[in-house]
Motif scaffolding. Structure first.
Motif, mmCIF file in Angstrom:
data_model
loop_
_atom_site.group_PDB
_atom_site.id
_atom_site.type_symbol
_atom_site.label_atom_id
_atom_site.label_comp_id
_atom_site.label_asym_id
_atom_site.label_seq_id
_atom_site.Cartn_x
_atom_site.Cartn_y
_atom_site.Cartn_z
ATOM 1 N N ILE A 213 0.825 -1.209 0.000
ATOM 2 C CA ILE A 213 0.000 0.000 0.000
ATOM 3 C C ILE A 213 0.858 1.257 0.000
ATOM 4 C CG2 ILE A 213 -0.250 -0.117 2.529
ATOM 5 C CD1 ILE A 213 -2.824 1.280 0.047
ATOM 6 N N GLU A 214 2.009 1.178 0.675
ATOM 7 C CA GLU A 214 2.882 2.347 0.767
ATOM 8 C C GLU A 214 3.291 2.842 -0.625
ATOM 9 O OE1 GLU A 214 3.079 -0.309 2.687
ATOM 10 O OE2 GLU A 214 2.677 0.569 4.655
ATOM 11 N N ARG B 261 0.270 -6.876 1.964
ATOM 12 C CA ARG B 261 0.535 -5.606 1.286
ATOM 13 C C ARG B 261 -0.179 -4.419 1.908
ATOM 14 N NH1 ARG B 261 -0.338 -8.475 -4.490
ATOM 15 N NH2 ARG B 261 1.639 -9.624 -4.531
ATOM 16 N N ASP B 262 -1.058 -4.693 2.851
ATOM 17 C CA ASP B 262 -1.651 -3.559 3.573
ATOM 18 C C ASP B 262 -2.028 -3.996 4.982
ATOM 19 O OD1 ASP B 262 -4.020 -4.963 3.317
ATOM 20 O OD2 ASP B 262 -4.874 -3.607 1.805
ATOM 21 N N ALA C 122 -6.104 1.326 7.094
ATOM 22 C CA ALA C 122 -5.242 2.226 6.319
ATOM 23 C C ALA C 122 -4.031 2.748 7.093
ATOM 24 C CB ALA C 122 -6.085 3.384 5.778
ATOM 25 N N ARG D 165 -0.551 4.055 -2.448
ATOM 26 C CA ARG D 165 -1.609 4.643 -1.637
ATOM 27 C C ARG D 165 -2.382 5.724 -2.400
ATOM 28 N NH1 ARG D 165 -2.537 5.035 4.162
ATOM 29 N NH2 ARG D 165 -0.639 3.885 4.544
ATOM 30 N N ARG E 182 -0.576 -6.499 10.102
ATOM 31 C CA ARG E 182 -0.099 -6.973 8.797
ATOM 32 C C ARG E 182 0.912 -8.111 8.999
ATOM 33 N NH1 ARG E 182 2.505 -2.872 4.395
ATOM 34 N NH2 ARG E 182 1.002 -1.508 5.403
#
Lengths: 242, 260, 470
Positions: free
Chosen positions: A108-109, C279-280, C227, A112, C274
């Protein structure tokens, strides 16, 4: 973690619980004798009642998804690159010019901003469905991380019709979630994001997806020719499941 | 259920002083059905006012007097679901672990709310001698919830051919009496009473009937006074000339089936 | 110093707009719940099961908390214990500081309200951003939730539109609910895209799997827990349940009782940060277990039922008092019947004991409670504790509501009703002097015509009509 607070709390609680452990109360799974068709019918009815969209599809599902997304004005679709579903999608995608395919294969980094601001739709698979409540069961994985089902305005899901069970309770017990161990973030999703916080009036797409599109794969080569949610699901099913 | 020939009657303190005609009508109804009705003179109050205020010791002392007053194995009929609930549901809790627990259970097992006894045990049926009349039925919360007998009052009224029975909007909602609640939280109570009274007025019925005199005291007083601004739907202090007459169900049943 | 309860009650009752807004919402929620439970037998079975599952959890609470802790830590969730709200706040602050967070995005959490977390963090220079639409509206208004499920229902769209116009003049004024929601979405998206830290409550903490279950409709809860880099969950110690298979009955009771939904849009089951290769998701997940008086409530077998609560809000939706006042008049974090039972126990009868009086004991709350908490019985018990007549379970402020005048009145009442000859004398006097007695004076008669004592008591009439008296 040991701490004075922990010890003090536990000590007080122990004073209130003399004697041995109380056993778990009876909690049998409520069984319904719903046929597969009935489960599918109920699933569709419950999901469409909370504004989920349903399309019955066959192996040409990428084309079905394409035309539906095109009708919604989507210009790109994020998918899990390293899954069988992703491979099927790529193989049969009609027009990358019209709707670009974005592989979701980075942490995600690294993506994003793109995910939050430049993704119209996403595609994921799911573990199954729940007929009683029109619910999708998602076990996000390394390949198919959890934000994919949350951030883009349109979330499309492929569901195998034979993976619809009657209730959450049945699902969880029959598939032995407690024994198997849960993923980082198991999810139940029933419709698009919504809120009734203003005057108890429903508004959709508050934070999560505004639209939830469920492609139910009913069987080999049995696509819904009209690409529309069936008016009478039972009648459409008869054909789809034949 | 076979009914016994002898029954006790517990009149309740509110009926004793404010609505004795309701108690008398109830006893006449029962006597006419062939029962020997015993009204022990030692009875006073079920103890609920103190109990609901948290004064358990005072409630116990007064309740104990009732335990002593109804010793025989007869049914105890109570023309109030609230007082019946106190004796049937709360006495066993009030006396739990005390020397009087067994007596409390013995009494509790014999307590019946009046309309429930009339409708289910006696299967009360009499020809309606009265003229056509529209009545609005108010269910007390004790009848509806604690005692679970609110169907009985509606059943009994349905057996009178010339009655049209209606219920007010928000019929499930409390009228705001609540015993000492009406005194301790008078503004909230008044707002609830005003809403209920407005809903009752809106039915256009000429008679308000209920099985609990607490509610009737509250609603009758509110209707007679006129609704206040705290009631959302009501205008300030306008006593309505069309306001219904307030009657305990026993009075209505007796009046309409008794040839003078 | 906030105004007295009676003052707040008067203000609420005089506010017609407020009363209209609340009544409309409560009527709607009551109707939705009724439609959600068409099968009364199923409801009966479910409620009994819900009660037993929560009862089992409370009976085994210390062991279950240890099991939860062990399984959470096995999953990589770090567990912290806080005896008081202050300890909980300090724990959260420390976690945020270690992360270097200047801002924390929050999902809806009543426990964080109970802790006063937002104010505490603001004072420490950390901005807490409420992301639930209702909570977001209230944060703009500088108000507290008035309902535990629908926090902003006391406001109508006109009031909310005005609030948005004042805070976000760059957006066009709208009273359209979809339009207002869209504005909130756009504003929130910026926070979600950037946030370092997220905070949430917990609906159920499952001991056997070390899982935190959160339910919601908007997706903000999922965003807050997914997030950011760090997710902190604050959770009352009573929220634990033993087994995963106990979740479905509780979930269905919760959502159907709360809003009439068969299920919420999202049920979020978090079993760790995680993992390797993922990946998140947050890199750290922390669970703060808050006591804040619960272990004291737990000690009393009767009062313990308070802790069965699953925070559905059905008791307030069905309460004739709440539906006229709304939540703010209660002056507490938890309003309505469950608030009137919980808050006096948390804060003390001396401070919140009057709430136990704010009920006609009509029983509507107990009738609908999905885990069958005997709310009217608990209210009554707290009244007894307040006047020092209860079994004394160490409720703070026990006996503080005892008043000399009240004791005298009840003592006289007791004498008159425990001794028939005295009772006969009193009733004879009352019936004979009925026109002279000041009956019904005081607050009762401010809105009601006082009753008139009958000329003859039923005792006399019964004798006169020849009824036997043994």
């Amino acid at each position: 973690m040991n701490s004075p607070a922990r010890e003090a709390i536990l000590q007080r609680l122990r004073r209130g619980t003399p004697g041995g452990a109380r056993p778990a109360p009876e909690n049998p799974v409520r069984r319904f004798d719903w046929s597969p068709e009935e489960r599918l019918r109920r699933f569709i009815a419950a999901l469409t009642a909370v504004r989920g969209e349903v399309i019955l599809v066959g192996d040409d599902w990428p084309a079905c998804l394409f035309s539906r997304l095109q009708a919604k004005g989507a210009t790109n679709l994020r998918y899990a690159a390293d899954t069988a579903l992703g491979a099927e999608l790529v193989r049969a995608w009609p027009d990358r010019g019209a709707i670009a395919l974005i592989p979701h294969d980075q942490p995600i980094e690294a993506c994003r901003t793109q995910l939050f601001t430049a993704t119209d739709a996403s595609l994921t698979g799911c573990l199954g469905g729940i007929a009683e409540t029109g619910t999708l069961v998602l076990w996000p994985s390394i390949q198919e991380p959890r934000l994919m089902s949350l951030v883009p305005p349109i979330h499309a899901v492929v569901l195998e019709a034979d993976r619809i069970r009657s209730t959450f309770h049945e699902f969880l017990v029959e598939e032995d979630w407690a024994g198997r161990g849960l993923p980082t973030n198991a999810l139940l999703i029933s419709g698009p994001s919504k809120s009734a916080d203003i005057e108890q009036t429903l508004a959709y797409g508050v934070h999560g997806p505004k639209e939830l599109l469920v492609l139910i794969r009913a069987g080999r080569g049995a696509a819904d020719p009209h690409l529309n949610p069936p008016r009478d699901p039972t009648a459409a099913l008869a054909g789809a499941l034949a | 259920m076979p009914h016994s020939a002898r029954v006790y009657f517990f009149g309740t303190c509110l009926i004793d002083l404010i609505f004795p005609q309701a108690g008398l009508a109830a006893m006449r109804l029962l006597r006419r059905e062939g029962l020997e009705v015993i009204f022990p003179q030692g009875q006073t109050c079920c103890g609920q006012p103190a109990y609901n205020s948290g004064y358990d010791a005072a409630a116990r002392a007064v309740a104990r007097q009732q335990l002593a007053t109804f010793p025989e194995d007869y049914p105890i009929l109570v023309p109030s679901a609230s007082c019946a609930g106190m004796m049937k549901v709360q006495y066993p809790k009030l006396f739990a672990g005390t020397a009087d627990e067994e007596r409390a259970l013995h009494l509790a097992a014999r307590v019946h709310e009046l309309t429930d006894y009339l409708a289910r045990v006696l299967d009360w049926r009499r020809p309606d001698l009265g003229p056509p009349l529209k009545v609005v039925l108010h269910h007390s919360c004790s009848a509806r919830r604690e005692m679970g007998v609110s169907g009985a009052a509606a059943d009994l009224l349905a057996r009178l051919a010339n009655l049209e029975v209606v219920e007010p909007d928000h019929t499930h909602e409390c009228c705001g009496f609540g015993g000492t609640f009406a005194v301790k939280q008078p503004e909230i109570s008044a707002a609830m009473a005003a809403d209920k009274a407005a809903a009752i007025l809106a039915t256009g019925a000429r008679v308000l009937v209920g099985q609990d005199c607490g509610c009737l005291l509250n609603l009758g007083g509110t209707l007679a006074y006129g609704l206040t601004a705290k009631g959302l739907t009501a205008s300030p202090r306008t006593p309505d000339p069309q306001a219904p007459v307030v009657k305990h169900i026993a009075e209505l049943l007796w009046e309409r089936t008794h040839a003078p | 110093m906030p105004p007295e309860f009676s003052v707040r009650v008067g203000q609420a009752l005089d506010n017609e707009r407020l009363r209209r807004n609340i009544r409309r919402t409560m009527d709607g929620l009551v109707a939705k719940r009724r439609q959600a439970f068409p099968d009364t037998h199923e409801l009966t079975v479910l409620r009994r099961r819900g009660k037993l599952i929560r009862g089992q959890a409370l009976a085994n609470l210390p062991d279950l908390l240890l099991e939860l802790e062990a399984n959470c830590e096995r999953n990589g969730i770090q567990v912290h214990w806080a005896e008081t709200a202050a300890e909980g706040n300090a724990l959260v602050l420390d976690l945020l500081r270690r992360q270097g967070a200047r801002r924390v995005i929050k999902g809806k959490s009543m426990v964080s309200e109970e802790m006063g977390l937002n104010h505490y963090l603001e004072a420490q220079g950390i901005q807490a951003v409420e992301t639930d639409l209702g909570e977001f509206i209230l944060q703009l208004a500088g108000e507290r939730p008035s309902h535990i499920i629908a926090p902003a229902i006391h406001k109508d769209r006109g009031e909310i539109a005005a609030l948005f116009a004042a805070h976000f003049p760059e957006y066009p004024h709208t009273e359209d609910i979809e339009g207002l929601t869209a504005i909130a979405r756009r504003i929130m998206r910026e926070h979600f895209g950037q946030a370092v830290a997220g905070l949430s409550g917990v609906n159920f903490a499952i001991a056997e799997s070390g899982t935190l279950c959160l339910v919601e409709n908007e997706g903000n809860g999922r965003l807050c827990t997914t997030a950011p880099d760090i997710h902190i969950a604050v959770c009352g110690i009573e929220k634990v349940i033993a087994r995963l298979d106990q979740l479905p009955p509780l979930l269905t009771l919760l959502t159907r009782s709360a809003t009439g939904q068969p299920i919420t849009t999202y049920v979020n089951l978090i079993s760790g940060p995680r993992r390797e290769g993922e990946r998140d998701g947050p890199r750290e997940v922390h669970l703060v277990l808050l006591d804040n008086g619960r272990s004291r409530i737990h000690r009393d077998q009767q009062l313990r039922a308070t802790l069965r609560c699953i925070r559905c809000g059905a008791c307030m939706n069905h309460c004739p008092v709440y539906s006229r006042l709304g939540g703010h008049a209660y002056g507490t974090v938890y309003p309505g019947p469950i608030g009137s039972v919980l808050e006096p126990q948390l804060q003390g009868l001396d401070r919140q004991g009057e709430l136990a009086e704010a009920s006609s004991l009509c029983g509507a709350c107990g009738e609908v409670c999905p885990v069958r908490i005997p709310l009217p019985g608990l209210l009554r018990r707290l009244r007894a504790e307040g006047v020092g007549d209860g079994p004394d379970a160490g409720v703070p402020g026990q006996g503080s509501r005892r008043k000399v005048l009240h004791r005298l009145i009840w003592s006289l009442w007791r004498q008159a009703h425990a001794h028939p000859p005295l009772y006969w004398l009193m009733t004879r006097l009352a019936t004979r002097l009925r026109r002279l007695l000041p009956i019904g004076l005081g607050p009762w008669a401010r809105t009601r015509t006082p009753p008139v004592i009958a000329p003859r008591s039923l005792h006399e009439l019964a004798r006169a009509e020849g009824f036997a008296h043994e």
